[in-house]
Scaffold this motif. Structure first.
Motif, PDB file in Angstrom:
ATOM      1  N   LEU A 139       0.832  -1.200   0.000  1.00  0.00           N
ATOM      2  CA  LEU A 139       0.000   0.000   0.000  1.00  0.00           C
ATOM      3  C   LEU A 139       0.869   1.253   0.000  1.00  0.00           C
ATOM      4  CD1 LEU A 139      -2.962   0.945   0.103  1.00  0.00           C
ATOM      5  CD2 LEU A 139      -2.755   1.045   2.591  1.00  0.00           C
ATOM      6  N   SER A 140       0.478   2.225  -0.800  1.00  0.00           N
ATOM      7  CA  SER A 140       1.199   3.498  -0.886  1.00  0.00           C
ATOM      8  C   SER A 140       0.223   4.645  -0.666  1.00  0.00           C
ATOM      9  CB  SER A 140       1.865   3.637  -2.264  1.00  0.00           C
ATOM     10  OG  SER A 140       2.428   4.931  -2.421  1.00  0.00           O
ATOM     11  N   VAL A 141       0.584   5.564   0.233  1.00  0.00           N
ATOM     12  CA  VAL A 141      -0.242   6.741   0.501  1.00  0.00           C
ATOM     13  C   VAL A 141       0.503   7.970  -0.003  1.00  0.00           C
ATOM     14  CG1 VAL A 141      -1.460   8.109   2.232  1.00  0.00           C
ATOM     15  CG2 VAL A 141      -1.201   5.640   2.550  1.00  0.00           C
ATOM     16  N   SER A 142      -0.145   8.710  -0.887  1.00  0.00           N
ATOM     17  CA  SER A 142       0.466   9.903  -1.480  1.00  0.00           C
ATOM     18  C   SER A 142      -0.107  11.146  -0.815  1.00  0.00           C
ATOM     19  CB  SER A 142       0.190   9.933  -2.989  1.00  0.00           C
ATOM     20  OG  SER A 142       0.766  11.077  -3.581  1.00  0.00           O
ATOM     21  N   PHE A 143       0.788  11.998  -0.308  1.00  0.00           N
ATOM     22  CA  PHE A 143       0.372  13.192   0.423  1.00  0.00           C
ATOM     23  C   PHE A 143       0.622  14.453  -0.398  1.00  0.00           C
ATOM     24  CE2 PHE A 143       1.320  10.078   3.739  1.00  0.00           C
ATOM     25  CZ  PHE A 143       0.181  10.166   4.529  1.00  0.00           C
ATOM     26  N   ALA A 144      -0.171  15.478  -0.099  1.00  0.00           N
ATOM     27  CA  ALA A 144      -0.002  16.794  -0.719  1.00  0.00           C
ATOM     28  C   ALA A 144       0.231  17.831   0.376  1.00  0.00           C
ATOM     29  CB  ALA A 144      -1.234  17.152  -1.548  1.00  0.00           C
ATOM     30  N   GLY A 145       0.498  19.056  -0.020  1.00  0.00           N
ATOM     31  CA  GLY A 145       0.820  20.118   0.925  1.00  0.00           C
ATOM     32  C   GLY A 145      -0.182  20.333   2.042  1.00  0.00           C
ATOM     33  N   PRO A 146      -1.508  20.317   1.766  1.00  0.00           N
ATOM     34  CA  PRO A 146      -2.494  20.584   2.824  1.00  0.00           C
ATOM     35  C   PRO A 146      -2.516  19.582   3.966  1.00  0.00           C
ATOM     36  CG  PRO A 146      -3.473  20.936   0.657  1.00  0.00           C
ATOM     37  CD  PRO A 146      -2.133  20.304   0.425  1.00  0.00           C
ATOM     38  N   ILE A 147      -1.695  18.529   3.915  1.00  0.00           N
ATOM     39  CA  ILE A 147      -1.647  17.594   5.043  1.00  0.00           C
ATOM     40  C   ILE A 147      -1.132  18.307   6.287  1.00  0.00           C
ATOM     41  CG2 ILE A 147       0.698  16.771   4.623  1.00  0.00           C
ATOM     42  CD1 ILE A 147      -2.313  14.666   5.819  1.00  0.00           C
ATOM     43  N   ARG A 148      -0.473  19.452   6.103  1.00  0.00           N
ATOM     44  CA  ARG A 148       0.048  20.201   7.254  1.00  0.00           C
ATOM     45  C   ARG A 148      -1.076  20.618   8.199  1.00  0.00           C
ATOM     46  NH1 ARG A 148       3.187  25.131   5.983  1.00  0.00           N
ATOM     47  NH2 ARG A 148       3.782  24.106   4.056  1.00  0.00           N
ATOM     48  N   SER A 149      -2.289  20.806   7.661  1.00  0.00           N
ATOM     49  CA  SER A 149      -3.401  21.249   8.498  1.00  0.00           C
ATOM     50  C   SER A 149      -3.824  20.188   9.504  1.00  0.00           C
ATOM     51  CB  SER A 149      -4.602  21.633   7.625  1.00  0.00           C
ATOM     52  OG  SER A 149      -5.097  20.501   6.921  1.00  0.00           O
ATOM     53  N   ALA A 150      -3.420  18.943   9.275  1.00  0.00           N
ATOM     54  CA  ALA A 150      -3.801  17.868  10.193  1.00  0.00           C
ATOM     55  C   ALA A 150      -2.979  17.898  11.471  1.00  0.00           C
ATOM     56  CB  ALA A 150      -3.637  16.511   9.510  1.00  0.00           C
ATOM     57  N   GLY A 151      -1.773  18.474  11.422  1.00  0.00           N
ATOM     58  CA  GLY A 151      -0.881  18.407  12.572  1.00  0.00           C
ATOM     59  C   GLY A 151       0.009  17.180  12.468  1.00  0.00           C
ATOM     60  N   GLN A 204       8.980  21.751  11.448  1.00  0.00           N
ATOM     61  CA  GLN A 204       8.846  22.045  12.874  1.00  0.00           C
ATOM     62  C   GLN A 204      10.007  21.464  13.674  1.00  0.00           C
ATOM     63  OE1 GLN A 204       5.053  20.939  14.455  1.00  0.00           O
ATOM     64  NE2 GLN A 204       5.480  21.726  16.500  1.00  0.00           N
ATOM     65  N   PHE A 205      10.507  20.298  13.246  1.00  0.00           N
ATOM     66  CA  PHE A 205      11.594  19.637  13.961  1.00  0.00           C
ATOM     67  C   PHE A 205      12.789  19.425  13.040  1.00  0.00           C
ATOM     68  CE2 PHE A 205       7.651  17.880  15.886  1.00  0.00           C
ATOM     69  CZ  PHE A 205       7.785  18.448  17.145  1.00  0.00           C
ATOM     70  N   LYS A 206      13.947  19.298  13.656  1.00  0.00           N
ATOM     71  CA  LYS A 206      15.146  18.865  12.938  1.00  0.00           C
ATOM     72  C   LYS A 206      15.364  17.394  13.273  1.00  0.00           C
ATOM     73  CE  LYS A 206      17.774  23.181  12.606  1.00  0.00           C
ATOM     74  NZ  LYS A 206      16.717  24.085  13.093  1.00  0.00           N
ATOM     75  N   VAL A 207      15.614  16.591  12.250  1.00  0.00           N
ATOM     76  CA  VAL A 207      15.827  15.161  12.463  1.00  0.00           C
ATOM     77  C   VAL A 207      17.131  14.750  11.799  1.00  0.00           C
ATOM     78  CG1 VAL A 207      13.344  14.731  12.564  1.00  0.00           C
ATOM     79  CG2 VAL A 207      14.546  14.452  10.399  1.00  0.00           C
ATOM     80  N   SER A 208      17.685  13.644  12.252  1.00  0.00           N
ATOM     81  CA  SER A 208      18.971  13.180  11.734  1.00  0.00           C
ATOM     82  C   SER A 208      18.791  12.317  10.492  1.00  0.00           C
ATOM     83  CB  SER A 208      19.706  12.373  12.813  1.00  0.00           C
ATOM     84  OG  SER A 208      19.004  11.164  13.086  1.00  0.00           O
ATOM     85  N   ASP A 209      19.848  12.246   9.690  1.00  0.00           N
ATOM     86  CA  ASP A 209      19.835  11.365   8.518  1.00  0.00           C
ATOM     87  C   ASP A 209      19.645   9.912   8.947  1.00  0.00           C
ATOM     88  OD1 ASP A 209      20.312  13.624   7.083  1.00  0.00           O
ATOM     89  OD2 ASP A 209      22.367  13.107   6.483  1.00  0.00           O
ATOM     90  N   LYS A 210      20.223   9.565  10.079  1.00  0.00           N
ATOM     91  CA  LYS A 210      20.116   8.197  10.589  1.00  0.00           C
ATOM     92  C   LYS A 210      18.659   7.825  10.834  1.00  0.00           C
ATOM     93  CE  LYS A 210      21.461   5.367  14.581  1.00  0.00           C
ATOM     94  NZ  LYS A 210      22.165   5.379  15.896  1.00  0.00           N
ATOM     95  N   ARG A 225       6.768  16.210   5.219  1.00  0.00           N
ATOM     96  CA  ARG A 225       6.200  16.706   6.475  1.00  0.00           C
ATOM     97  C   ARG A 225       5.675  15.556   7.333  1.00  0.00           C
ATOM     98  NH1 ARG A 225       5.360  21.677   7.909  1.00  0.00           N
ATOM     99  NH2 ARG A 225       5.731  22.385   5.766  1.00  0.00           N
ATOM    100  N   VAL A 226       5.024  14.590   6.704  1.00  0.00           N
ATOM    101  CA  VAL A 226       4.516  13.436   7.451  1.00  0.00           C
ATOM    102  C   VAL A 226       5.673  12.661   8.068  1.00  0.00           C
ATOM    103  CG1 VAL A 226       3.294  11.234   7.261  1.00  0.00           C
ATOM    104  CG2 VAL A 226       2.429  13.236   6.053  1.00  0.00           C
ATOM    105  N   MET A 227       6.744  12.486   7.297  1.00  0.00           N
ATOM    106  CA  MET A 227       7.903  11.756   7.800  1.00  0.00           C
ATOM    107  C   MET A 227       8.638  12.537   8.882  1.00  0.00           C
ATOM    108  SD  MET A 227      11.400  10.705   5.777  1.00  0.00           S
ATOM    109  CE  MET A 227      11.861  12.443   5.668  1.00  0.00           C
ATOM    110  N   ASN A 228       8.952  13.803   8.594  1.00  0.00           N
ATOM    111  CA  ASN A 228       9.791  14.605   9.484  1.00  0.00           C
ATOM    112  C   ASN A 228       9.063  15.021  10.764  1.00  0.00           C
ATOM    113  OD1 ASN A 228      12.540  16.424   9.242  1.00  0.00           O
ATOM    114  ND2 ASN A 228      10.965  17.478  10.405  1.00  0.00           N
ATOM    115  N   ASP A 229       7.927  15.701  10.602  1.00  0.00           N
ATOM    116  CA  ASP A 229       7.219  16.244  11.767  1.00  0.00           C
ATOM    117  C   ASP A 229       6.294  15.233  12.423  1.00  0.00           C
ATOM    118  OD1 ASP A 229       8.495  18.597  11.308  1.00  0.00           O
ATOM    119  OD2 ASP A 229       6.784  19.640  10.435  1.00  0.00           O
ATOM    120  N   GLY A 230       5.939  14.175  11.692  1.00  0.00           N
ATOM    121  CA  GLY A 230       5.024  13.182  12.240  1.00  0.00           C
ATOM    122  C   GLY A 230       5.726  11.949  12.765  1.00  0.00           C
ATOM    123  N   LEU A 231       6.177  11.105  11.859  1.00  0.00           N
ATOM    124  CA  LEU A 231       6.734   9.810  12.249  1.00  0.00           C
ATOM    125  C   LEU A 231       8.001   9.931  13.085  1.00  0.00           C
ATOM    126  CD1 LEU A 231       6.188   7.984   8.845  1.00  0.00           C
ATOM    127  CD2 LEU A 231       4.991   7.495  10.981  1.00  0.00           C
TER     128      LEU A 231
END
Length: 362
Positions: A145-157, A207-213, A256-262
């Motif tokens: 399964l693949s979920v494709s996101f667009a810019g307005p996903i930011r409104s979800a938090g 919103q956050f800084k995350v590492s390459d690792k 954004r989903v990867m960086n600020d969410g997961l």
């Protein structure tokens, strides 16, 4: 003002408020009736009034997605809460209990409705933040399964956007799809690392800084693919023309989903995973999460984020610099803050009703 009250869910509501609500409701109904009469003349694109009235959360979600699930949600929400209800209703949708002709259509509806439940149906994220939900193929010919996101996903938090991936993984298991295998055809993990750094350098900060690792570990462990449409006219340099990535431009929604969410909210997400008793997400424990750098707390760093022309009411963490009046009143509504009514006057109306304020704490 009348002091007569009526009890609703344990709260005493003044009769004057009930009368006020009745007047507004009647006005809305009259306005819709008038608009409907005008629409019948056929001069507009559609012959129905697009704006619909949702009287509660289940009603709102049902009308947003045009799926008859309001009664089911009214049964589930009081018993299970938002997150469990999102999983349950998504499961029922993907199993075909509420229509849908193809499996991808059911998956689309399931993930979007699940996100609507989590966000309480008040953001555009379920409709515009999720661009598409597809079934794709790994190199070993298994389907995932693949979920494709667009810019307005930011409104979800961040947290809610990350929960979308939990919902997607749940419905994936329900219909028996395999896991997403990163790097099946190309170096997709390195593409995410490069794409994230280019976005931060050329477009803007998250919103956050995350590492390459953490990025490498996250993409390599995800059971569902994070994909997205291009959001900005900035292209990657090294990892181009990948087989499973449709664009060479940066995908702001997916990042954004990867960086600020997961990653950024991995600790909070892990608690949700444990509460919902979901399997296959233990790898979240190995993420470092948001990285605090020495410059994050400096005044100069914060000032670089201020958009030109916006008023700065107080420097960061200055005690007494600008204090909010906390609590709730009849005029603060949902997800808003209240300030003393003389503040706009003293500031020459730099702050007005509806102004967005960036605060340090809480």
């Amino acid at each position: 003002m009348s002091t007569n009250t009526k009890e609703s869910n344990g709260a005493q509501i003044p009769s004057s408020y009930l009368q006020y609500h009745k007047i507004i409701s009647q006005y809305i109904e009259d306005s819709i009736s008038t608009a409907q009469l005008a629409k019948k003349h056929g001069l507009d694109i559609s012959e129905k009034v697009e704006s619909q009235i949702g009287y509660d959360l289940p009603d709102r979600i049902a009308k947003i997605h045009e799926i008859d699930i309001s009664n089911r949600l009214r049964t589930l929400l009081p018993k299970l809460g938002k997150e469990l209800t999102a999983l349950k209703i998504s499961e029922e949708i993907v199993l075909g209990k509420y229509g849908g002709t193809t499996i991808e259509e059911k998956l689309n509806n399931a993930v979007r409705v699940g996100l609507s439940v989590v966000t309480e149906g008040v953001t555009v994220a379920p409709l515009q933040g999720i661009y598409d939900v597809k079934i794709k193929t790994n190199a070993n010919r298994t389907q995932y399964l693949s979920v494709s996101f667009a810019g307005p996903i930011r409104s979800a938090g961040g947290t809610e956007a990350a929960v979308t991936m939990l919902i997607a993984d749940h419905v994936r298991k329900v219909i028996g799809l395999d896991k997403y295998i990163a790097n099946s055809f190309d170096d997709e993990i390195s593409r995410y690392v490069e794409e994230l750094r280019i976005y931060e350098r050329e477009v803007g900060n998250f919103q956050f800084k995350v590492s390459d690792k953490d990025v490498i570990h996250c993409i390599g462990s995800l059971p569902v693919e994070i994909d997205g449409v291009d959001t900005d006219p900035v292209e990657v340099i090294g990892h181009r023309n990948l087989q499973r990535v449709a664009t060479n431009r940066v995908r702001g929604g997916a990042l954004r989903v990867m960086n600020d969410g997961l990653i950024g909210r991995s600790r909070k997400l892990l608690k949700i995973v444990e509460t919902l008793k979901l399997e296959g997400w233990d790898w979240l424990k190995n993420l470092e999460g948001a990285i605090q750098t020495p410059e994050d707390d400096t005044v100069s760093h914060r000032m670089t984020e201020v958009i030109t022309g916006r008023p700065v009411l107080s420097m960061q963490k200055k005690i007494g610099g600008f204090r909010l009046r906390y609590g709730r009143s009849c005029n603060t509504g949902f997800s808003t803050i209240g300030i003393h009514p003389t503040i706009p006057i003293l500031l020459n109306y730099a702050i007005a009703v509806g102004t967005q304020i960036k605060i340090d704490a809480p």
